[in-house]
Design a protein around this motif. Structure first.
Motif, PDB file in Angstrom:
ATOM      1  N   THR A 108     -12.100  15.473  -7.095  1.00 11.60           N
ATOM      2  CA  THR A 108     -11.247  14.352  -7.494  1.00 11.60           C
ATOM      3  C   THR A 108     -11.884  13.022  -7.101  1.00 11.60           C
ATOM      4  OG1 THR A 108      -9.238  15.693  -7.275  1.00 11.60           O
ATOM      5  CG2 THR A 108      -8.955  13.306  -7.249  1.00 11.60           C
ATOM      6  N   ILE A 109     -12.388  12.950  -5.876  1.00 12.22           N
ATOM      7  CA  ILE A 109     -13.079  11.740  -5.419  1.00 12.22           C
ATOM      8  C   ILE A 109     -14.303  11.467  -6.301  1.00 12.22           C
ATOM      9  CG2 ILE A 109     -14.310  10.650  -3.504  1.00 12.22           C
ATOM     10  CD1 ILE A 109     -11.305  10.964  -3.036  1.00 12.22           C
TER      11      ILE A 109
ATOM     12  N   THR B 150     -14.927  12.482  -9.491  1.00  9.82           N
ATOM     13  CA  THR B 150     -14.589  12.083 -10.866  1.00  9.82           C
ATOM     14  C   THR B 150     -13.925  10.711 -10.925  1.00  9.82           C
ATOM     15  OG1 THR B 150     -12.507  13.341 -10.694  1.00  9.82           O
ATOM     16  CG2 THR B 150     -14.383  14.442 -11.737  1.00  9.82           C
ATOM     17  N   CYS B 151     -13.331  10.282  -9.831  1.00  6.51           N
ATOM     18  CA  CYS B 151     -12.678   8.973  -9.796  1.00  6.51           C
ATOM     19  C   CYS B 151     -13.598   7.869  -9.271  1.00  6.51           C
ATOM     20  CB  CYS B 151     -11.418   9.026  -8.929  1.00  6.51           C
ATOM     21  SG  CYS B 151     -10.091  10.013  -9.639  1.00  6.51           S
ATOM     22  N   ALA B 152     -14.806   8.251  -8.835  1.00  2.48           N
ATOM     23  CA  ALA B 152     -15.728   7.280  -8.233  1.00  2.48           C
ATOM     24  C   ALA B 152     -16.022   6.074  -9.132  1.00  2.48           C
ATOM     25  CB  ALA B 152     -17.028   7.986  -7.826  1.00  2.48           C
ATOM     26  N   PRO B 153     -16.318   6.273 -10.440  1.00  2.00           N
ATOM     27  CA  PRO B 153     -16.561   5.093 -11.287  1.00  2.00           C
ATOM     28  C   PRO B 153     -15.376   4.138 -11.352  1.00  2.00           C
ATOM     29  CG  PRO B 153     -17.350   7.079 -12.372  1.00  2.00           C
ATOM     30  CD  PRO B 153     -16.570   7.522 -11.169  1.00  2.00           C
ATOM     31  N   LEU B 154     -14.162   4.683 -11.485  1.00  2.18           N
ATOM     32  CA  LEU B 154     -12.969   3.834 -11.548  1.00  2.18           C
ATOM     33  C   LEU B 154     -12.722   3.125 -10.223  1.00  2.18           C
ATOM     34  CD1 LEU B 154     -10.519   6.082 -13.606  1.00  2.18           C
ATOM     35  CD2 LEU B 154     -11.423   3.866 -14.301  1.00  2.18           C
ATOM     36  N   LEU B 155     -12.933   3.824  -9.116  1.00  3.38           N
ATOM     37  CA  LEU B 155     -12.744   3.206  -7.802  1.00  3.38           C
ATOM     38  C   LEU B 155     -13.766   2.093  -7.572  1.00  3.38           C
ATOM     39  CD1 LEU B 155     -12.029   6.345  -5.580  1.00  3.38           C
ATOM     40  CD2 LEU B 155     -10.421   4.506  -6.132  1.00  3.38           C
ATOM     41  N   PHE B 156     -15.005   2.328  -7.964  1.00  6.65           N
ATOM     42  CA  PHE B 156     -16.052   1.325  -7.804  1.00  6.65           C
ATOM     43  C   PHE B 156     -15.711   0.073  -8.604  1.00  6.65           C
ATOM     44  CE2 PHE B 156     -19.924  -0.846  -9.055  1.00  6.65           C
ATOM     45  CZ  PHE B 156     -20.627  -0.932  -7.860  1.00  6.65           C
ATOM     46  N   LEU B 157     -15.316   0.258  -9.856  1.00  7.51           N
ATOM     47  CA  LEU B 157     -14.992  -0.882 -10.720  1.00  7.51           C
ATOM     48  C   LEU B 157     -13.746  -1.614 -10.228  1.00  7.51           C
ATOM     49  CD1 LEU B 157     -15.715   0.823 -14.154  1.00  7.51           C
ATOM     50  CD2 LEU B 157     -17.008  -1.080 -13.160  1.00  7.51           C
ATOM     51  N   ALA B 158     -12.759  -0.866  -9.736  1.00  5.99           N
ATOM     52  CA  ALA B 158     -11.544  -1.493  -9.208  1.00  5.99           C
ATOM     53  C   ALA B 158     -11.853  -2.376  -8.005  1.00  5.99           C
ATOM     54  CB  ALA B 158     -10.526  -0.418  -8.828  1.00  5.99           C
ATOM     55  N   ASN B 159     -12.792  -1.934  -7.165  1.00  9.77           N
ATOM     56  CA  ASN B 159     -13.191  -2.726  -6.002  1.00  9.77           C
ATOM     57  C   ASN B 159     -14.015  -3.949  -6.400  1.00  9.77           C
ATOM     58  OD1 ASN B 159     -12.517  -1.431  -3.184  1.00  9.77           O
ATOM     59  ND2 ASN B 159     -12.983   0.285  -4.534  1.00  9.77           N
ATOM     60  N   LYS B 160     -14.805  -3.818  -7.447  1.00 10.39           N
ATOM     61  CA  LYS B 160     -15.631  -4.933  -7.914  1.00 10.39           C
ATOM     62  C   LYS B 160     -14.815  -5.990  -8.649  1.00 10.39           C
ATOM     63  CE  LYS B 160     -19.847  -4.163  -6.563  1.00 10.39           C
ATOM     64  NZ  LYS B 160     -20.580  -5.169  -5.729  1.00 10.39           N
TER      65      LYS B 160
ATOM     66  N   SER C 221       0.839  -1.208   0.000  1.00  6.55           N
ATOM     67  CA  SER C 221       0.000   0.000   0.000  1.00  6.55           C
ATOM     68  C   SER C 221       0.868   1.251   0.000  1.00  6.55           C
ATOM     69  CB  SER C 221      -0.918  -0.009   1.223  1.00  6.55           C
ATOM     70  OG  SER C 221      -1.786  -1.119   1.197  1.00  6.55           O
ATOM     71  N   ARG C 222       1.984   1.188   0.719  1.00  9.06           N
ATOM     72  CA  ARG C 222       2.885   2.343   0.774  1.00  9.06           C
ATOM     73  C   ARG C 222       3.446   2.678  -0.598  1.00  9.06           C
ATOM     74  NH1 ARG C 222       5.879   0.588   4.435  1.00  9.06           N
ATOM     75  NH2 ARG C 222       7.636  -0.208   3.232  1.00  9.06           N
ATOM     76  N   GLN C 223       3.836   1.654  -1.357  1.00  8.61           N
ATOM     77  CA  GLN C 223       4.363   1.881  -2.704  1.00  8.61           C
ATOM     78  C   GLN C 223       3.307   2.507  -3.602  1.00  8.61           C
ATOM     79  OE1 GLN C 223       5.566  -2.156  -3.574  1.00  8.61           O
ATOM     80  NE2 GLN C 223       7.715  -1.734  -3.125  1.00  8.61           N
ATOM     81  N   ALA C 224       2.077   2.017  -3.493  1.00  8.90           N
ATOM     82  CA  ALA C 224       0.988   2.555  -4.313  1.00  8.90           C
ATOM     83  C   ALA C 224       0.713   4.024  -3.962  1.00  8.90           C
ATOM     84  CB  ALA C 224      -0.275   1.719  -4.116  1.00  8.90           C
ATOM     85  N   ILE C 225       0.729   4.349  -2.675  1.00  7.49           N
ATOM     86  CA  ILE C 225       0.504   5.728  -2.233  1.00  7.49           C
ATOM     87  C   ILE C 225       1.603   6.645  -2.761  1.00  7.49           C
ATOM     88  CG2 ILE C 225       0.506   7.248  -0.207  1.00  7.49           C
ATOM     89  CD1 ILE C 225      -0.918   4.943   1.308  1.00  7.49           C
TER      90      ILE C 225
ATOM     91  N   LYS D 197      -6.013  -5.891  -1.234  1.00  5.65           N
ATOM     92  CA  LYS D 197      -6.939  -5.308  -2.215  1.00  5.65           C
ATOM     93  C   LYS D 197      -8.116  -4.609  -1.568  1.00  5.65           C
ATOM     94  CE  LYS D 197      -5.792  -8.692  -5.823  1.00  5.65           C
ATOM     95  NZ  LYS D 197      -4.796  -9.436  -5.061  1.00  5.65           N
ATOM     96  N   LYS D 198      -8.312  -4.821  -0.281  1.00  6.30           N
ATOM     97  CA  LYS D 198      -9.411  -4.165   0.421  1.00  6.30           C
ATOM     98  C   LYS D 198      -9.080  -2.702   0.755  1.00  6.30           C
ATOM     99  CE  LYS D 198     -11.683  -8.005   0.402  1.00  6.30           C
ATOM    100  NZ  LYS D 198     -12.801  -8.144  -0.577  1.00  6.30           N
ATOM    101  N   ARG D 199      -7.847  -2.304   0.508  1.00 11.25           N
ATOM    102  CA  ARG D 199      -7.426  -0.946   0.874  1.00 11.25           C
ATOM    103  C   ARG D 199      -7.343  -0.015  -0.338  1.00 11.25           C
ATOM    104  NH1 ARG D 199      -2.222  -0.901   4.522  1.00 11.25           N
ATOM    105  NH2 ARG D 199      -2.948   1.252   4.748  1.00 11.25           N
ATOM    106  N   ILE D 200      -8.006  -0.371  -1.431  1.00 13.69           N
ATOM    107  CA  ILE D 200      -7.942   0.434  -2.655  1.00 13.69           C
ATOM    108  C   ILE D 200      -8.390   1.870  -2.386  1.00 13.69           C
ATOM    109  CG2 ILE D 200      -8.891   0.745  -4.978  1.00 13.69           C
ATOM    110  CD1 ILE D 200      -9.101  -2.331  -5.153  1.00 13.69           C
ATOM    111  N   ASN D 201      -9.560   2.013  -1.774  1.00 10.40           N
ATOM    112  CA  ASN D 201     -10.082   3.360  -1.486  1.00 10.40           C
ATOM    113  C   ASN D 201      -9.183   4.117  -0.513  1.00 10.40           C
ATOM    114  OD1 ASN D 201     -12.254   2.746  -3.124  1.00 10.40           O
ATOM    115  ND2 ASN D 201     -13.623   2.243  -1.436  1.00 10.40           N
ATOM    116  N   GLU D 202      -8.704   3.402   0.499  1.00 10.77           N
ATOM    117  CA  GLU D 202      -7.821   4.021   1.494  1.00 10.77           C
ATOM    118  C   GLU D 202      -6.531   4.526   0.852  1.00 10.77           C
ATOM    119  OE1 GLU D 202      -5.142   2.694   5.351  1.00 10.77           O
ATOM    120  OE2 GLU D 202      -6.841   1.434   4.760  1.00 10.77           O
ATOM    121  N   ILE D 203      -5.966   3.721  -0.031  1.00  6.92           N
ATOM    122  CA  ILE D 203      -4.737   4.108  -0.739  1.00  6.92           C
ATOM    123  C   ILE D 203      -4.963   5.397  -1.520  1.00  6.92           C
ATOM    124  CG2 ILE D 203      -3.231   3.485  -2.681  1.00  6.92           C
ATOM    125  CD1 ILE D 203      -3.515   0.542  -1.702  1.00  6.92           C
TER     126      ILE D 203
END
Length: 366
Positions: free
Chosen positions: A49-50, A52-62, A7-11, A209-215
């Motif tokens: 930003t949150i 406009t990125c909501a569709p991508l975040l939703f799909l990434a979690n799904k 998660s740190r690398q992704a952040i 993978k559960k930390r996508i939104n948090e990241i």
């Protein structure tokens, strides 16, 4: 990519990519309201930003086991999914081209003014090609090492320039702007921050993978704080209106610092960390573009794609740099560019999200 991404690398990879954009061209100062209230737009841009990125975040979690390219084919079907995937792969490459061009111009303007353009491009792309050939994991490890150093350096630069700052230049607040102006600026800035794509391409390799939104939220907050600090420092040091006349405002801010002893070469130190940050950004987009093409065309090896994409990026960068050898109005983003960013960041993902809801029962059965 077999190795797991922390998660740190992704952040770090998202954070440095955003900060580098502002350090280089400082686009917020040219956006609405383009005055002393720009900082309010920067703060509000977090929420846009949150959004406009909501569709991508939703799909990434799904679709945690798929990259953005993978779930496009799954939702849209193979043919349409491949077409949209190719568009995204090209989009990633255009971002690499854009920042390669800006890098060449800033390098020429700062310390290699007499060096031929093709030589700078050759060394830049050759360095990026070597790093990209090692894979995204190496870029992530490198960013994990260098990003903390870069962030600490920025904090030091801001404190060193404190004596040159006049915060009265940022007053009065909210007198020369309207609510609409500030929100337009916030929306514009949110569209420029497109670095969620580096996250969408590494989701399958995340350790958690559960930390996508948090990241994403943590990276957005950290980058916003640094963007806010650099913009306020630059405006209060150079002047709210004067800052717009510089091609590279933060570089001008660094040159304006009067430091002594060990900080005598502060400009050289800044140029060095800026080059490192820019290489991380360019290599990230080159890498995800190549990985996208690899996934689309089902290639086992990425070597051929690596040389094709890097060669095309080098040639196009050279062509643009020769046709327009000086930075002209690139700092001021035009309406077609906003539409371009909006289409890939929000428009297409929203349509894919709608298609997902129509096919949701099918996916639930699977």
């Amino acid at each position: 990519m077999n190795e797991k991404v922390s998660s740190r690398q992704a952040i770090f990879i998202i954070t440095i990519s955003r900060i580098t954009t502002v350090l280089t061209i400082m686009s917020p100062v040219y956006m609405s309201p383009a005055n002393q209230d720009v900082w309010i737009s920067i703060v509000l841009s977090f929420f846009y930003t949150i959004l406009t990125c909501a569709p991508l975040l939703f799909l990434a979690n799904k679709f945690e086991e798929f990259t953005i390219i993978g779930y496009m084919e799954k939702i849209l079907g193979k043919t349409l999914g491949k077409i949209v995937g190719i568009l995204y792969a090209i989009f990633f490459a255009t971002i690499a081209i854009f920042f390669s061009y800006i890098s060449v111009q800033m390098i020429r303007a700062s310390f290699l003014s007499d060096t031929k353009t093709y030589i700078i491009i050759l060394f830049l792309i050759a360095s990026c090609l070597y790093i990209v050939s090692k894979g995204l994991v190496v870029i992530l490890r490198f960013s994990e090492l260098m990003v903390p150093i870069i962030l600490v350096s920025l904090i030091v630069f801001i404190f060193l320039g404190y004596n040159n700052m006049d915060f009265k230049l940022l007053l009065p607040i909210y007198r020369d702007s309207t609510f609409l102006d500030i929100n337009i600026g916030a929306m514009q800035l949110s569209l420029v921050f497109i670095d969620i794509y580096s996250l969408t391409m590494i989701v399958p390799s995340l350790e958690d993978k559960k930390r996508i939104n948090e990241i994403f939220i943590k990276a957005s907050i950290i980058s916003l704080l640094f963007v806010l600090a650099t913009v306020l420092a630059t405006q209060s040091s150079l002047g709210v209106e004067q800052v717009k006349h510089f091609n590279y405002p933060f570089l001008a801010y660094i040159r304006n610092i009067r430091a002594y002893f060990t900080f005598e070469r502060i400009e050289s130190i800044y140029i060095f960390i800026w080059i490192i940050a820019m290489i991380i950004k360019i290599t990230t987009y080159l890498c995800i573009s190549i990985d996208a093409f690899k996934e689309i065309f089902k290639k086992r090896s990425r070597n051929i794609l690596l040389y094709i994409v890097c060669t095309m990026v080098a040639l196009i960068t050279f062509y643009i740099a020769e046709v327009n050898p000086m930075m002209v109005e690139i700092k001021s983003i035009k309406l077609p560019e906003y539409i371009y960013y909006f289409t890939f960041k929000f428009g297409i993902p929203l349509l894919i999200l709608i298609a997902y809801f129509f096919k949701r029962k099918t996916f639930e059965k699977q």
